[in-house]
Write an enzyme that holds these catalytic residues in place. Sequence first.
Site, PDB file in Angstrom:
ATOM      1  N   GLU A 187      -7.180   4.690   7.193  1.00 22.92           N
ATOM      2  CA  GLU A 187      -7.055   5.819   6.981  1.00 22.92           C
ATOM      3  C   GLU A 187      -8.311   6.553   6.428  1.00 22.92           C
ATOM      4  O   GLU A 187      -8.409   7.646   6.485  1.00 22.92           O
ATOM      5  CB  GLU A 187      -5.715   6.427   6.015  1.00 22.92           C
ATOM      6  CG  GLU A 187      -4.453   6.123   7.024  1.00 22.92           C
ATOM      7  CD  GLU A 187      -3.216   5.577   6.343  1.00 22.92           C
ATOM      8  OE1 GLU A 187      -3.075   5.576   5.247  1.00 22.92           O
ATOM      9  OE2 GLU A 187      -2.444   4.927   6.976  1.00 22.92           O
ATOM     10  N   LYS A 232       0.162   4.545  -0.276  1.00 21.58           N
ATOM     11  CA  LYS A 232      -0.585   5.517   0.439  1.00 21.58           C
ATOM     12  C   LYS A 232      -0.170   6.906  -0.772  1.00 21.58           C
ATOM     13  O   LYS A 232      -0.226   6.691  -1.819  1.00 21.58           O
ATOM     14  CB  LYS A 232       0.001   5.611   1.570  1.00 21.58           C
ATOM     15  CG  LYS A 232      -0.118   4.462   2.376  1.00 21.58           C
ATOM     16  CD  LYS A 232       0.228   4.674   4.049  1.00 21.58           C
ATOM     17  CE  LYS A 232       0.118   3.381   4.747  1.00 21.58           C
ATOM     18  NZ  LYS A 232       0.024   3.539   6.080  1.00 21.58           N
ATOM     19  N   GLY A 247       1.836   2.228  10.447  1.00 27.44           N
ATOM     20  CA  GLY A 247       2.649   3.344  10.536  1.00 27.44           C
ATOM     21  C   GLY A 247       3.163   3.718  11.792  1.00 27.44           C
ATOM     22  O   GLY A 247       4.143   4.830  11.911  1.00 27.44           O
ATOM     23  N   SER A 256       2.916  -2.105  10.207  1.00 22.79           N
ATOM     24  CA  SER A 256       4.206  -2.181  10.827  1.00 22.79           C
ATOM     25  C   SER A 256       5.030  -3.521  10.439  1.00 22.79           C
ATOM     26  O   SER A 256       6.022  -4.077  11.170  1.00 22.79           O
ATOM     27  CB  SER A 256       4.315  -1.725  12.083  1.00 22.79           C
ATOM     28  OG  SER A 256       4.010  -0.364  12.258  1.00 22.79           O
ATOM     29  N   ASN A 290       0.696  -1.233  -0.074  1.00 17.48           N
ATOM     30  CA  ASN A 290      -0.065  -0.101  -0.177  1.00 17.48           C
ATOM     31  C   ASN A 290       1.051   1.114   0.060  1.00 17.48           C
ATOM     32  O   ASN A 290       1.380   1.557   1.010  1.00 17.48           O
ATOM     33  CB  ASN A 290      -0.903  -0.154   1.315  1.00 17.48           C
ATOM     34  CG  ASN A 290      -1.802   1.285   1.216  1.00 17.48           C
ATOM     35  OD1 ASN A 290      -1.848   2.019   0.597  1.00 17.48           O
ATOM     36  ND2 ASN A 290      -2.286   1.530   2.727  1.00 17.48           N
ATOM     37  N   HIS A 300      -9.699   0.966   4.211  1.00 21.26           N
ATOM     38  CA  HIS A 300      -8.396   1.155   5.122  1.00 21.26           C
ATOM     39  C   HIS A 300      -8.836   2.052   6.016  1.00 21.26           C
ATOM     40  O   HIS A 300      -9.522   3.047   5.954  1.00 21.26           O
ATOM     41  CB  HIS A 300      -7.161   1.972   4.073  1.00 21.26           C
ATOM     42  CG  HIS A 300      -6.114   1.849   4.911  1.00 21.26           C
ATOM     43  ND1 HIS A 300      -5.467   2.753   5.567  1.00 21.26           N
ATOM     44  CD2 HIS A 300      -5.030   1.166   4.919  1.00 21.26           C
ATOM     45  CE1 HIS A 300      -4.408   2.740   5.943  1.00 21.26           C
ATOM     46  NE2 HIS A 300      -3.893   1.552   5.530  1.00 21.26           N
ATOM     47  N   GLU A 303      -5.952  -5.203   9.919  1.00 27.88           N
ATOM     48  CA  GLU A 303      -4.896  -4.065  10.459  1.00 27.88           C
ATOM     49  C   GLU A 303      -5.199  -3.210  11.412  1.00 27.88           C
ATOM     50  O   GLU A 303      -6.227  -2.401  11.484  1.00 27.88           O
ATOM     51  CB  GLU A 303      -4.888  -3.020   9.179  1.00 27.88           C
ATOM     52  CG  GLU A 303      -4.284  -3.712   7.813  1.00 27.88           C
ATOM     53  CD  GLU A 303      -3.667  -2.494   7.007  1.00 27.88           C
ATOM     54  OE1 GLU A 303      -2.607  -2.743   6.515  1.00 27.88           O
ATOM     55  OE2 GLU A 303      -4.269  -1.643   6.616  1.00 27.88           O
TER      56      GLU A 303
HETATM   57  P1  PGA Z   1       2.544   0.224   7.571  1.00 27.21           P
HETATM   58  O1  PGA Z   1       1.191   0.569   6.858  1.00 27.21           O
HETATM   59  O2  PGA Z   1       3.203  -0.933   7.097  1.00 27.21           O
HETATM   60  O3  PGA Z   1       3.363   1.484   7.179  1.00 27.21           O
HETATM   61  O4  PGA Z   1       2.127   0.258   9.117  1.00 27.21           O
HETATM   62  C1  PGA Z   1       0.113  -0.585   6.508  1.00 27.21           C
HETATM   63  C2  PGA Z   1      -1.031   0.053   5.906  1.00 27.21           C
HETATM   64  O5  PGA Z   1      -1.340   1.129   5.964  1.00 27.21           O
HETATM   65  O6  PGA Z   1      -1.583  -0.551   5.184  1.00 27.21           O
END
Ligand code: PGA
Length: 260
Positions: A109, A14, A182, A222, A12, A107, A176
Site C-alpha cells: 500500500e 493499517k 485484503g 488474507s 498490521n 508494504h 505479500e
Molecule cells: P490482509 O492484509 O491480511 O488483510 O490481507 C495483510 C497486509 O496488508 O499486511
Amino acid sequence: MSEGRMPLVAGNWKMYLGPRDTRDLITDMKFELSREKGLDGKVEIAICPSFVSLEAARDEIYHPRYYRIKLGAQNVYYEEPGAYTGETSIDMLADDTIDCDFCIVGHSERRQIFGETDSLVAAKALALHQAGINPIVCVGDSADDRDVNDNYAISAVLDQLELSLDGLTPKVIAYEPVWAIGTGKAATPKQAEQMCYAIRGKLETLYGKKTAEVVRILYGGSVNPGNALDFASQPNIDGALVGGSALDAKKFIDIVKAFA
Ligand code: PGA
C-alpha cells in the site's frame, strides 16, 4: 517453518484503531493469551498500530505485563529529525515511551498509493537497522506479474527484494502478493512456499547460507484462522503478516496458535 527459527506473527492494523480502540483490542488479546499459557516462548507476537496509537499500545502492553507482545510501526522516514512535515523519525519510534521493536517498510500500500520506490524502502530499512529497530521488509508480486506465469512473478519479487535491501542483511522479510492483500483470496500454501523458498535462495546468493537460514520469512495476504495452519506447515514460511484478521483478538490469537 523450520526448527531454529522462532515464528513471528505480526498484526498490521493499517489505518484503523485510534488510541482508545487500540487499548481495547490489546486488552482482548491479553485475555485470549491468558488462556493460552502454552504459547510462551514458542512464537513471537507483534502488533503494528498507527503512529498515533503507538504510545497507548506500549502502555497497554506493559501494564500489567501478561505476555511479551512486541510493538511495531507501519512506516517511518529515514532522515534525522528535521523539516519533513507530516513524517515520523526513527528517533521517535525509539523514544522510550514507545520503544518499537519492529517497523514495517515497503508494504504494497505504501508502494502503490504513496509511490514508495525500492531505493526509498532500502534507505528506511538500513536506517532502522542502524538504530536497532528490526525492519520487516515487504515484497510481493502484482496480479499482472502472476498472470504472466509463476516464474515471472518469482523473478519480479527477487529483483524487488535485492533493490529493497541494497546491501542490508535482513532479519525479517514479508512476502505479500499484492493480489492477496485484503482480497480474501490468499495465495495457496504451495505458491507461498515456492516464493519463500526462492527468497531464501536469493538471500543465500547475496549473503551466504548461514545468514539465509536464520532470516524469518513471513507470508501475508488474507491469512485467517482457517488457512494459517497450512502456511505454518511450510518449511520456508516462518510466520505471518496479518491485516484484517489482526483486528479481531480471537482470530489473531488463533493464527498465532497455528504457528506455535
Ligand atoms: P490482509 O492484509 O491480511 O488483510 O490481507 C495483510 C497486509 O496488508 O499486511
